[in-house]
Design a protein around this motif. Sequence first.
Motif, PDB file in Angstrom:
ATOM      1  N   TYR A 128       0.857  -1.187   0.000  1.00 33.46           N
ATOM      2  CA  TYR A 128       0.000   0.000   0.000  1.00 33.46           C
ATOM      3  C   TYR A 128       0.894   1.238   0.000  1.00 33.46           C
ATOM      4  O   TYR A 128       1.668   1.473   0.951  1.00 33.46           O
ATOM      5  CB  TYR A 128      -0.920  -0.010   1.220  1.00 33.46           C
ATOM      6  CG  TYR A 128      -1.772   1.234   1.359  1.00 33.46           C
ATOM      7  CD1 TYR A 128      -2.769   1.505   0.427  1.00 33.46           C
ATOM      8  CD2 TYR A 128      -1.576   2.131   2.422  1.00 33.46           C
ATOM      9  CE1 TYR A 128      -3.556   2.644   0.549  1.00 33.46           C
ATOM     10  CE2 TYR A 128      -2.357   3.255   2.554  1.00 33.46           C
ATOM     11  CZ  TYR A 128      -3.348   3.510   1.610  1.00 33.46           C
ATOM     12  OH  TYR A 128      -4.123   4.630   1.730  1.00 33.46           O
ATOM     13  N   ILE A 129       0.784   2.064  -1.056  1.00 35.28           N
ATOM     14  CA  ILE A 129       1.639   3.255  -1.179  1.00 35.28           C
ATOM     15  C   ILE A 129       1.122   4.393  -0.314  1.00 35.28           C
ATOM     16  O   ILE A 129       1.905   5.176   0.229  1.00 35.28           O
ATOM     17  CB  ILE A 129       1.721   3.693  -2.657  1.00 35.28           C
ATOM     18  CG1 ILE A 129       2.305   2.563  -3.511  1.00 35.28           C
ATOM     19  CG2 ILE A 129       2.573   4.944  -2.809  1.00 35.28           C
ATOM     20  CD1 ILE A 129       2.336   2.874  -4.994  1.00 35.28           C
ATOM     21  N   GLY A 130      -0.178   4.523  -0.169  1.00 32.73           N
ATOM     22  CA  GLY A 130      -0.754   5.570   0.674  1.00 32.73           C
ATOM     23  C   GLY A 130      -1.136   6.827  -0.071  1.00 32.73           C
ATOM     24  O   GLY A 130      -1.255   7.900   0.535  1.00 32.73           O
ATOM     25  N   LEU A 131      -1.360   6.721  -1.385  1.00 35.65           N
ATOM     26  CA  LEU A 131      -1.725   7.910  -2.151  1.00 35.65           C
ATOM     27  C   LEU A 131      -3.116   8.416  -1.807  1.00 35.65           C
ATOM     28  O   LEU A 131      -3.395   9.604  -1.945  1.00 35.65           O
ATOM     29  CB  LEU A 131      -1.636   7.610  -3.652  1.00 35.65           C
ATOM     30  CG  LEU A 131      -0.244   7.265  -4.196  1.00 35.65           C
ATOM     31  CD1 LEU A 131      -0.330   6.984  -5.686  1.00 35.65           C
ATOM     32  CD2 LEU A 131       0.729   8.404  -3.928  1.00 35.65           C
ATOM     33  N   ASP A 132      -4.011   7.524  -1.370  1.00 40.47           N
ATOM     34  CA  ASP A 132      -5.378   7.918  -1.056  1.00 40.47           C
ATOM     35  C   ASP A 132      -5.602   8.077   0.441  1.00 40.47           C
ATOM     36  O   ASP A 132      -6.737   8.057   0.910  1.00 40.47           O
ATOM     37  CB  ASP A 132      -6.364   6.912  -1.630  1.00 40.47           C
ATOM     38  CG  ASP A 132      -6.102   5.492  -1.116  1.00 40.47           C
ATOM     39  OD1 ASP A 132      -5.049   5.291  -0.455  1.00 40.47           O
ATOM     40  OD2 ASP A 132      -6.919   4.595  -1.385  1.00 40.47           O
ATOM     41  N   SER A 133      -4.518   8.235   1.205  1.00 41.97           N
ATOM     42  CA  SER A 133      -4.660   8.366   2.651  1.00 41.97           C
ATOM     43  C   SER A 133      -5.101   9.757   3.075  1.00 41.97           C
ATOM     44  O   SER A 133      -5.486   9.967   4.229  1.00 41.97           O
ATOM     45  CB  SER A 133      -3.331   8.033   3.335  1.00 41.97           C
ATOM     46  OG  SER A 133      -2.324   8.963   2.955  1.00 41.97           O
ATOM     47  N   GLY A 134      -5.020  10.709   2.169  1.00 39.84           N
ATOM     48  CA  GLY A 134      -5.358  12.086   2.524  1.00 39.84           C
ATOM     49  C   GLY A 134      -4.187  12.890   3.033  1.00 39.84           C
ATOM     50  O   GLY A 134      -4.304  14.112   3.200  1.00 39.84           O
ATOM     51  N   LEU A 135      -3.063  12.251   3.278  1.00 33.42           N
ATOM     52  CA  LEU A 135      -1.872  12.947   3.747  1.00 33.42           C
ATOM     53  C   LEU A 135      -0.988  13.303   2.557  1.00 33.42           C
ATOM     54  O   LEU A 135      -0.779  12.465   1.679  1.00 33.42           O
ATOM     55  CB  LEU A 135      -1.092  12.079   4.735  1.00 33.42           C
ATOM     56  CG  LEU A 135      -1.841  11.664   6.011  1.00 33.42           C
ATOM     57  CD1 LEU A 135      -0.979  10.747   6.854  1.00 33.42           C
ATOM     58  CD2 LEU A 135      -2.253  12.907   6.813  1.00 33.42           C
ATOM     59  N   PRO A 136      -0.474  14.532   2.507  1.00 37.13           N
ATOM     60  CA  PRO A 136       0.373  14.905   1.370  1.00 37.13           C
ATOM     61  C   PRO A 136       1.698  14.152   1.403  1.00 37.13           C
ATOM     62  O   PRO A 136       2.262  13.884   2.472  1.00 37.13           O
ATOM     63  CB  PRO A 136       0.584  16.413   1.562  1.00 37.13           C
ATOM     64  CG  PRO A 136       0.415  16.630   3.027  1.00 37.13           C
ATOM     65  CD  PRO A 136      -0.617  15.635   3.476  1.00 37.13           C
ATOM     66  N   GLN A 137       2.194  13.803   0.228  1.00 36.46           N
ATOM     67  CA  GLN A 137       3.500  13.176   0.109  1.00 36.46           C
ATOM     68  C   GLN A 137       4.132  13.592  -1.209  1.00 36.46           C
ATOM     69  O   GLN A 137       3.452  13.945  -2.165  1.00 36.46           O
ATOM     70  CB  GLN A 137       3.418  11.653   0.208  1.00 36.46           C
ATOM     71  CG  GLN A 137       2.541  11.004  -0.834  1.00 36.46           C
ATOM     72  CD  GLN A 137       2.589   9.492  -0.744  1.00 36.46           C
ATOM     73  OE1 GLN A 137       3.433   8.863  -1.371  1.00 36.46           O
ATOM     74  NE2 GLN A 137       1.679   8.919   0.055  1.00 36.46           N
TER      75      GLN A 137
END
Length: 539
Positions: A389-398
């Motif tokens: 899971y990369i976390g692009l849809d977590s809502g946190l900017p990266q």
Amino acid sequence: MSVEAPPRPAAPAPPPGPSVGRRLGGLLLRWWRRLTAMRTAIVLLFLLALAAVPGSLLPQRSLSQNNVNQYFADHPELAPVLDRLYLFDVFSSPWFAAVYLLLFVSLIGCVVPRAAEHARALRTPPPAAPRNLLRLPDSGRLAAPSDPGAALDVVEEELRVRRFRVVRRDGARGPELSAEKGYLKETGNLVFHLSLLALLLGLAGGKLWGYEGSILVTEGQGFCNSFQQYDTYSAGPLVDSGDLNALCVDLDQFTAEYEDNLTAASFTADIRYGAPAGEERSRTIGVNDPLRLDGDRVYVTGHGFSPTFTVTVPDGTTFTDVTVPFLPTDQGTMASEGALKLPDLPGQEDQLALEGFLAPTGLVQGGVLTSIDPRPLAPQVALIAYSGYIGLDSGLPQSVYSIDQSQIERGRLTEVGSANLSVGESFDLPDGTRITFSGVKEFAALQYSHDPGQLWVLGASIVLLGGLLGMLLLRRERVFARAEAAGDGGGTVLTLAALTRGGGEGGSRFEALSDDLRDALAAAPPARTAPEPEVPPRD
């Protein structure tokens, strides 16, 4: 019989003290006089220049967010303290704006009254000659064979040739003359300060209605002037997204040339630009040769490399020309780091991410890939593949240029393979996905700037230099002359005096004037002597 003493008169009431309003008004008046003094304006101008020093020494968010992030990584304890002091946003900080506004108000309150006073001085005739002219620093006497009026005529003519403004008067000791020139010195002083005020207005207007954005564009790609497409952008408080000019830019080719010692010689970008769905034009731009369009400018601020990959998933689906910019970490060898994120591969439940190191001219030493040349002579990449899971849809900017390390630390991303690849080489992941390194393309770091006050600032700067030259090169001069009849009954004694401000050549200029007057007076016709009255003969 008792006599009553007369009542004593009541003592007079003490005068009423100044009211609170009058005291407050006097305090505000003293504060205004101090703020609008020239000394205060000079101090504020010095503070403004001093406040701009951190903006040139420390990276600024408006120019490069990546450099600011790198400074935080290099100085983890000092950077937060500097950030609380707005030292990474100097030119938009509250304290810089306060000094800027105080300087603006001080200049207005200082220059406007002086301009009105100078306008009155231009209509005021030169002052009368002092009583004792010989007490002035530059003074002397000349003998003239002509009468006093004719001698002053010669002086007046000589001064008018030298562009003096001359006034004749009848003094108590005889006819006298006052002359003055050099008003342009004060005019240059006022023009200098008024143009400085206009310069501040132009800079403020550029900040209020201006905007700029930065983006990395790989060869064959492009962008349109929209805040959503920029990697970083900054805009003035009066700018709306609908105010942006409609312009699209495509990068066809980027060329970097190097010296023999591998230092960069020049960067040029071949671009096509035009309105969306409109006619396109071609242009080559460079670092100091931007594209200029009606107040808009497109700059080349840097360059780098974008590795290109081909990804083949187990079901046979192939993605070609998958390109992502890698950010340089060493400007000498252009060694770069970056990441490629593939969240939606067909038939794959887990997401795929590649973290890599790019060497334009690679050399493997002890199993470690390094770069030895900034030119792309033998490109190689070192890749580490992660699945999960990369976390692009977590809502946190990266960042798009790196993988979120917190996902790896939490175990949501797992390393599934690594390899060093040259162009054309591949490596396979455990699930059958094949990663092929196809080659490299160059990218250009472009900056789009809109500054509506740039022409205003340019014009104000030119006028400012003109006013400064007038203020430094011109001098204020006054010349006085008084003509008195000689005691022996023939000719005139001419008393001259001069005052010079704004130059150290007053004595030499007075001597030159005296020499010219001496020659002119000697050539003037002598004074006419009245004939003696005839005495009638005695009887």
